[in-house]
Write an enzyme that holds these catalytic residues in place. Structure first.
Site, mmCIF file in Angstrom:
data_model
loop_
_atom_site.group_PDB
_atom_site.id
_atom_site.type_symbol
_atom_site.label_atom_id
_atom_site.label_comp_id
_atom_site.label_asym_id
_atom_site.label_seq_id
_atom_site.Cartn_x
_atom_site.Cartn_y
_atom_site.Cartn_z
ATOM 1 N N LEU A 1 -44.262 -17.476 9.088
ATOM 2 C CA LEU A 1 -45.408 -17.129 10.131
ATOM 3 C C LEU A 1 -46.132 -15.920 9.620
ATOM 4 O O LEU A 1 -45.328 -15.214 9.130
ATOM 5 C CB LEU A 1 -44.653 -16.633 11.649
ATOM 6 C CG LEU A 1 -43.867 -17.587 12.338
ATOM 7 C CD1 LEU A 1 -43.259 -17.133 13.514
ATOM 8 C CD2 LEU A 1 -44.787 -18.856 12.637
ATOM 9 N N ASP A 2 -47.401 -15.985 9.890
ATOM 10 C CA ASP A 2 -48.368 -15.070 9.412
ATOM 11 C C ASP A 2 -47.595 -13.655 10.271
ATOM 12 O O ASP A 2 -47.373 -13.876 11.316
ATOM 13 C CB ASP A 2 -49.788 -15.336 9.712
ATOM 14 C CG ASP A 2 -50.177 -16.322 8.632
ATOM 15 O OD1 ASP A 2 -49.606 -16.591 7.666
ATOM 16 O OD2 ASP A 2 -51.408 -17.017 8.951
ATOM 17 N N PRO A 3 -48.151 -12.489 9.562
ATOM 18 C CA PRO A 3 -47.913 -11.293 10.326
ATOM 19 C C PRO A 3 -48.263 -10.964 11.729
ATOM 20 O O PRO A 3 -47.410 -10.649 12.828
ATOM 21 C CB PRO A 3 -48.830 -10.316 9.437
ATOM 22 C CG PRO A 3 -48.811 -10.540 8.161
ATOM 23 C CD PRO A 3 -49.061 -12.159 8.283
#
Ligand SMILES: [Zn+2]
Lengths: 324, 62
Positions: free
Chosen positions: A70-72
């Protein structure tokens, strides 16, 4: 339980020796951790790798690995495998995902148009990976199983999307904006499902995990930790399954393929070429493999290799060696 | 960071509104609290959690 039985074809009956292996829910807490997986609720901010390292620090363990980065800024379901279960998360990479997304349109547009476009952006769609992406930038096909608009509020469109692994939701929003001719971007994103993991009572925050570990170490109470950390077998709930005899286990642990004689029961829906999870009679995960025949053929067979072993998860020597 | 998406505390539905349009329940944020690996206030958080549990237990008994 009746329904579970109906989904299986019984090839042979056998019993399991209680002296070897262990039922997944009965593992002593140290072993439970080593073979554990966390349905983690990722906070906004850190990368998925940073979350891995925080979990290592919290649990004082050697290895961790997540399934489906998952992206930040994205929050939600991020399964994390611990030590021996680290590689189990690889089985989640190809599993379907579900997200709740807030898409912001760059201009107001008729609601009907938005609904129609989202209707069209279902089934097979084409995507090019984003510029920053680590994967090769080739046009690829992704399957969108379902899109459900929850609310539209002016330029904000809140929707739930069920999609194939590797779908870029940011790109999806961008492409919808292009198709509408007004532009759009992904404003907020939360993952609500990754394979068998979803937003239920097993979803655990980093705070929950920290406190549960503390309760065990400082107060000797392991009950909270058992709620936060699940047996790694949970990570194969979405796969088709084959149960094998005790006597067939150790050969598989050494990388052998699965022969007809070792199989006790199998999922009715197994098709040639599909990934299957191979389990002991106690329900322990031995390995994943690729079925070489359909369920019916496997059921009828009396000899021959039925499944090629792909990834072994059980340690050799867990069950006695019955092969030469 | 202020997100516009909310989640109903009763039925779990996602919404942009201040009250759940499905069941009328209270809505809250959709993301877990920020975490810092130092976790300086962990001790206090655990104390609070225990107090809350005690209160809940007392509530059930009464
Ligand atoms: Zn509600």
């Amino acid at each position: 339980m009746e329904q579970v039985k109906e989904n299986f074809l019984i090839k042979a009956e056998s019993e399991t020796n209680p002296e070897f292996g262990c039922y997944p829910d009965s593992r002593p807490i140290e072993e439970h951790l080593r073979k554990g997986i966390i349905n983690l609720d990722k906070p906004s901010g850190p990368t998925s790798h940073e979350v891995d390292s925080w979990v290592r620090r919290i649990l004082n363990c050697e290895k961790t690995g997540h399934g489906g980065t998952l992206d930040p800024r994205v929050t939600g379901v991020l399964p994390i495998g611990i030590d021996h279960a680290t590689r189990v998360t690889q089985l989640l990479l190809v599993a379907g995902k579900e997200y709740v997304c807030l898409m912001r349109l760059h201009q107001e547009v008729d609601e009907e148009k938005v609904r129609n476009i989202l209707q069209e952006f279902q089934g097979k769609i084409f995507q090019t990976p984003p510029l920053k992406s680590a994967v090769k930038r080739e046009l690829r096909v992704r399957n969108i199983y379902n899109v459900n608009i929850l609310e539209i509020d002016g330029k904000d469109v809140l929707f739930r999307i069920e999609c194939e692994a590797g779908t870029y939701i940011r790109k999806y929003c961008h492409d919808i904006g292009e198709a509408l001719g007004i532009g759009a971007h992904m404003a907020e994103l939360r993952r609500t499902k990754a394979g068998p993991f979803k937003e239920d009572e097993t979803l655990t925050t980093l705070h929950d995990l920290t406190d549960a570990y503390h309760e065990w170490k400082e107060e000797g109470d392991e009950s909270l930790l058992r709620k936060c950390v699940l047996p790694m077998e949970r990570a194969v709930e979405h796969l088709l399954k084959i149960t094998i005899r005790d006597s067939a286990v150790d050969a598989l642990c050494h990388g052998a393929d699965l022969a007809s004689g070792g199989i006790l029961r199998l999922d009715k829906n197994i098709k040639k070429g599909e990934t299957v999870a191979i389990l002991t009679l106690k329900g322990e995960l031995v390995a994943s493999g690729e079925a070489l025949e359909n369920a019916d053929e496997i059921h009828k067979s009396s000899k021959g290799i039925m499944v090629t072993t792909k990834k072994v998860f059980m340690e050799p020597g867990t069950y006695p060696k019955m092969w030469k | 960071m202020k997100l516009k998406t909310r989640k109903c505390k009763s039925c779990g539905e996602y919404t942009l509104q201040d009250v759940c349009p499905h069941c009328g329940g209270d809505v809250g944020v959709i993301y877990p609290a920020k975490y810092s690996p130092e976790d300086k206030y962990g001790k206090y958080r655990r104390m609070l959690k225990k107090q809350m549990l005690k209160k809940q237990d007392a509530g059930v008994d009464a």
